[in-house]
Design a protein around this motif. Structure first.
Motif, PDB file in Angstrom:
ATOM      1  N   UNK A   7       0.848  -1.319  -0.164  1.00 23.92           N
ATOM      2  CA  UNK A   7       0.076  -0.051  -0.044  1.00 23.92           C
ATOM      3  C   UNK A   7       0.336   0.875   0.188  1.00 23.92           C
ATOM      4  N   UNK A   8       0.603   2.189  -0.399  1.00 27.03           N
ATOM      5  CA  UNK A   8       0.998   3.852  -0.715  1.00 27.03           C
ATOM      6  C   UNK A   8       0.995   3.951   0.560  1.00 27.03           C
ATOM      7  N   UNK A   9       1.818   4.761   1.138  1.00 31.50           N
ATOM      8  CA  UNK A   9       2.384   5.329   2.434  1.00 31.50           C
ATOM      9  C   UNK A   9       1.071   6.726   2.382  1.00 31.50           C
ATOM     10  N   UNK A  10       0.240   6.723   3.083  1.00 25.49           N
ATOM     11  CA  UNK A  10      -0.770   7.976   3.458  1.00 25.49           C
ATOM     12  C   UNK A  10       0.293   9.267   3.737  1.00 25.49           C
ATOM     13  N   UNK A  11       0.353  10.186   2.960  1.00 28.05           N
ATOM     14  CA  UNK A  11       0.332  11.611   3.111  1.00 28.05           C
ATOM     15  C   UNK A  11      -0.887  12.686   3.733  1.00 28.05           C
ATOM     16  N   UNK A  12      -0.543  12.921   4.714  1.00 26.98           N
ATOM     17  CA  UNK A  12      -2.008  13.990   4.890  1.00 26.98           C
ATOM     18  C   UNK A  12      -1.644  15.706   5.146  1.00 26.98           C
ATOM     19  N   UNK A  13      -0.836  16.243   4.242  1.00 21.78           N
ATOM     20  CA  UNK A  13      -1.020  17.498   4.105  1.00 21.78           C
ATOM     21  C   UNK A  13      -1.679  18.979   4.646  1.00 21.78           C
ATOM     22  N   UNK A  14      -1.537  19.264   6.513  1.00 21.37           N
ATOM     23  CA  UNK A  14      -2.757  19.639   6.587  1.00 21.37           C
ATOM     24  C   UNK A  14      -2.980  21.617   5.937  1.00 21.37           C
ATOM     25  N   UNK A  78      -5.723   7.151  10.902  1.00 17.77           N
ATOM     26  CA  UNK A  78      -4.157   6.721  11.199  1.00 17.77           C
ATOM     27  C   UNK A  78      -4.080   7.977   9.851  1.00 17.77           C
ATOM     28  N   UNK A  79      -2.257   7.955   9.740  1.00 18.46           N
ATOM     29  CA  UNK A  79      -1.660   8.138   7.739  1.00 18.46           C
ATOM     30  C   UNK A  79      -0.635   7.954   9.126  1.00 18.46           C
ATOM     31  N   UNK A  80       0.740   7.767   7.718  1.00 19.41           N
ATOM     32  CA  UNK A  80       2.678   7.479   7.838  1.00 19.41           C
ATOM     33  C   UNK A  80       2.545   8.809   8.000  1.00 19.41           C
ATOM     34  N   UNK A  81       2.844  10.123   7.568  1.00 20.78           N
ATOM     35  CA  UNK A  81       3.182  11.118   7.110  1.00 20.78           C
ATOM     36  C   UNK A  81       2.133  12.061   7.166  1.00 20.78           C
ATOM     37  N   UNK A  82       2.782  13.171   8.374  1.00 21.10           N
ATOM     38  CA  UNK A  82       2.306  14.105   8.595  1.00 21.10           C
ATOM     39  C   UNK A  82       2.574  15.584   8.195  1.00 21.10           C
ATOM     40  N   UNK A  83       2.442  16.636   7.211  1.00 16.85           N
ATOM     41  CA  UNK A  83       3.496  17.484   6.739  1.00 16.85           C
ATOM     42  C   UNK A  83       2.131  19.118   7.215  1.00 16.85           C
ATOM     43  N   UNK A 113       1.765   6.038  14.958  1.00 12.40           N
ATOM     44  CA  UNK A 113       2.762   5.690  14.543  1.00 12.40           C
ATOM     45  C   UNK A 113       3.513   6.913  13.446  1.00 12.40           C
ATOM     46  N   UNK A 114       2.214   8.236  12.600  1.00 15.28           N
ATOM     47  CA  UNK A 114       2.558   8.884  12.026  1.00 15.28           C
ATOM     48  C   UNK A 114       4.110   9.613  12.458  1.00 15.28           C
ATOM     49  N   UNK A 115       4.858  10.156  11.375  1.00 15.94           N
ATOM     50  CA  UNK A 115       5.735  10.983  11.380  1.00 15.94           C
ATOM     51  C   UNK A 115       5.670  12.899  11.152  1.00 15.94           C
ATOM     52  N   UNK A 116       5.614  12.940  12.104  1.00 17.97           N
ATOM     53  CA  UNK A 116       4.681  15.273  12.086  1.00 17.97           C
ATOM     54  C   UNK A 116       5.839  15.456  11.513  1.00 17.97           C
ATOM     55  N   UNK A 117       5.677  16.257  10.677  1.00 15.23           N
ATOM     56  CA  UNK A 117       6.886  17.116   9.847  1.00 15.23           C
ATOM     57  C   UNK A 117       5.990  18.617   9.398  1.00 15.23           C
ATOM     58  N   UNK A 118       6.898  19.732   9.337  1.00 12.17           N
ATOM     59  CA  UNK A 118       6.895  20.735  10.005  1.00 12.17           C
ATOM     60  C   UNK A 118       7.821  21.761   8.215  1.00 12.17           C
ATOM     61  N   UNK A 119       7.020  22.683   7.815  1.00 16.70           N
ATOM     62  CA  UNK A 119       8.269  23.566   6.623  1.00 16.70           C
ATOM     63  C   UNK A 119       8.172  24.654   7.066  1.00 16.70           C
ATOM     64  N   UNK A 120       9.003  25.364   7.234  1.00 16.06           N
ATOM     65  CA  UNK A 120       9.496  25.988   7.752  1.00 16.06           C
ATOM     66  C   UNK A 120       8.632  26.455   8.807  1.00 16.06           C
ATOM     67  N   UNK A 121       7.587  27.964   8.748  1.00 18.57           N
ATOM     68  CA  UNK A 121       7.394  28.304  10.282  1.00 18.57           C
ATOM     69  C   UNK A 121       5.778  26.592  10.711  1.00 18.57           C
ATOM     70  N   UNK A 122       5.425  26.067   9.827  1.00 19.96           N
ATOM     71  CA  UNK A 122       4.363  25.636  10.533  1.00 19.96           C
ATOM     72  C   UNK A 122       4.892  24.554  11.579  1.00 19.96           C
ATOM     73  N   UNK A 123       6.038  24.823  12.230  1.00 19.53           N
ATOM     74  CA  UNK A 123       6.936  24.288  13.468  1.00 19.53           C
ATOM     75  C   UNK A 123       5.760  25.017  14.840  1.00 19.53           C
ATOM     76  N   UNK A 124       5.691  26.223  14.113  1.00 19.82           N
ATOM     77  CA  UNK A 124       4.674  26.825  15.613  1.00 19.82           C
ATOM     78  C   UNK A 124       3.189  26.229  15.630  1.00 19.82           C
ATOM     79  N   UNK A 125       2.357  25.422  14.773  1.00 11.67           N
ATOM     80  CA  UNK A 125       1.420  24.667  15.151  1.00 11.67           C
ATOM     81  C   UNK A 125       2.370  23.503  15.761  1.00 11.67           C
ATOM     82  N   UNK A 126       3.064  22.529  15.209  1.00  5.47           N
ATOM     83  CA  UNK A 126       3.617  21.533  16.091  1.00  5.47           C
ATOM     84  C   UNK A 126       3.548  21.376  17.536  1.00  5.47           C
TER      85      UNK A 126
END
Length: 338
Positions: A7-14, A78-83, A113-126
């Motif tokens: 199965x493809x990895x599920x990526x959720x882009x917020x 659930x998902x595998x990666x959240x960005x 088990x999801x990996x949480x990722x932020x781009x630039x200032x997205x870290x403020x929410x994470x």
């Protein structure tokens, strides 16, 4: 860890109202491009990416341009990666507590088990999840002070392009602006293999920021320390840093003994007087390299160094690049000049 499952990895882009459309759309296109461009022919695509948010439908982003939220977070177990993409901070700064549903969902995804990722200032929410407390992260250097004020428990490194943290490398943050390129290429390399990451980089003409972000950061000495004597010295130094022995010049102009002056200067600015002078000189050299064709030896002399070899070493130690490499990176090319 390459993706080898059926199965493809599920990526959720917020998507959230503060999000920057260029980063969100860019991440979506590159991750989705692996499938659209057929980079994994005859095999299961490594990723399936969706734009998610608090509710489905059109959502105006920070610029006012709407994006289509494809799936509501309440429908995602659930998902595998959240960005979380870049967010635009208003003059009043980031307002904590605006997105409790998103924060709860992010915590739930991470627990699953999801990996949480932020781009630039997205870290403020994470960072509101508390998962980054006691860990390292990066953020746009222009937002570093604001971030530290809100989240002092997170060790922030604005000069770093990518920071991988967490017991299972499950907390990923990228630095200023276009370093989302590095984050996405890292995720592709990690989950789909280096070859695919290289192919994506070629097709989209993406570049790894291997020199770090120090070359992009403009030095601005601290001025909020409240020490009027040191503030006066800083003001004088701003237009006299290239003179001979500027540290002696500051001390002689002050009403303080040499040891007292140096101690108070370091306490106020977090730099020794000599290091402060070096940062001002390098910053002036950066502007000259960007805006003129003056030789490096001449620039060295103009900013206060007769020893050009020492200047070259200092410049590389400060910025991570040689003066020549810096000029090639930041000077406007001939075809673009008026």
């Amino acid at each position: 860890m390459n993706h080898t499952g059926p199965k493809p990895m599920q990526v959720s882009l917020v998507a959230l109202p503060d999000a920057v459309i260029s980063t969100l759309a860019g991440i979506y296109d590159v991750v989705n491009g692996v499938t659209l461009m057929g980079l994994a022919p005859g095999a299961t695509p490594p990723f399936r990416i969706e734009i998610v948010g608090e509710k489905r439908g059109a959502l105006p982003l920070a610029s006012g341009v709407p994006i289509d939220v494809q799936r509501a977070i309440e429908d995602i177990e659930n998902c595998d990666i959240v960005i979380v993409p870049s967010v635009l901070l208003k003059p009043s700064g980031w307002e904590k507590g605006r997105y409790p549903r998103l924060v709860d969902w992010l915590q739930h995804m991470h627990e699953g088990g999801a990996r949480l990722c932020s781009a630039c200032s997205g870290i403020f929410l994470l960072a509101e999840t508390g998962l980054f407390d006691g860990r390292e992260a990066t953020v746009h250097f222009g937002y570093a002070s604001a971030f530290t004020a809100l989240y002092p428990a997170v060790e922030i490194h604005p000069d770093r392009v990518l920071v991988i943290a967490g017991l299972h490398e499950d907390l990923v943050s990228s630095g200023a602006s276009a370093t989302w390129h590095d984050m996405v290429l890292y995720l592709i390399a990690h989950h789909a293999g280096a070859t695919m990451a290289q192919e994506v980089a070629r097709l989209f003409a993406l570049q790894w920021h291997q020199d770090g972000l120090a070359p992009y950061i403009v030095f601005e000495g601290r001025s909020d320390h409240g020490d009027s004597e040191i503030q006066s010295a800083q003001t004088w130094l701003s237009s006299h840093f290239s003179t001979a022995n500027p540290v002696d010049g500051m001390i002689n102009r002050s009403k303080l003994a040499e040891r007292t002056f140096k101690r108070r200067f370091a306490a106020a600015t977090s730099l020794t007087p000599t290091a402060y002078v070096q940062r001002l000189r390098v910053e002036d050299a950066k502007r000259r390299l960007e805006r003129t064709d003056t030789s490096i030896d001449e620039i060295s002399w103009r900013v206060g160094y007769e020893d050009a070899a020492f200047f070259r070493r200092l410049f590389k130690r400060t910025t991570g690049m040689t003066p020549g490499a810096y000029r090639r990176r930041f000077q406007i090319p001939l075809f673009a000049r008026p």
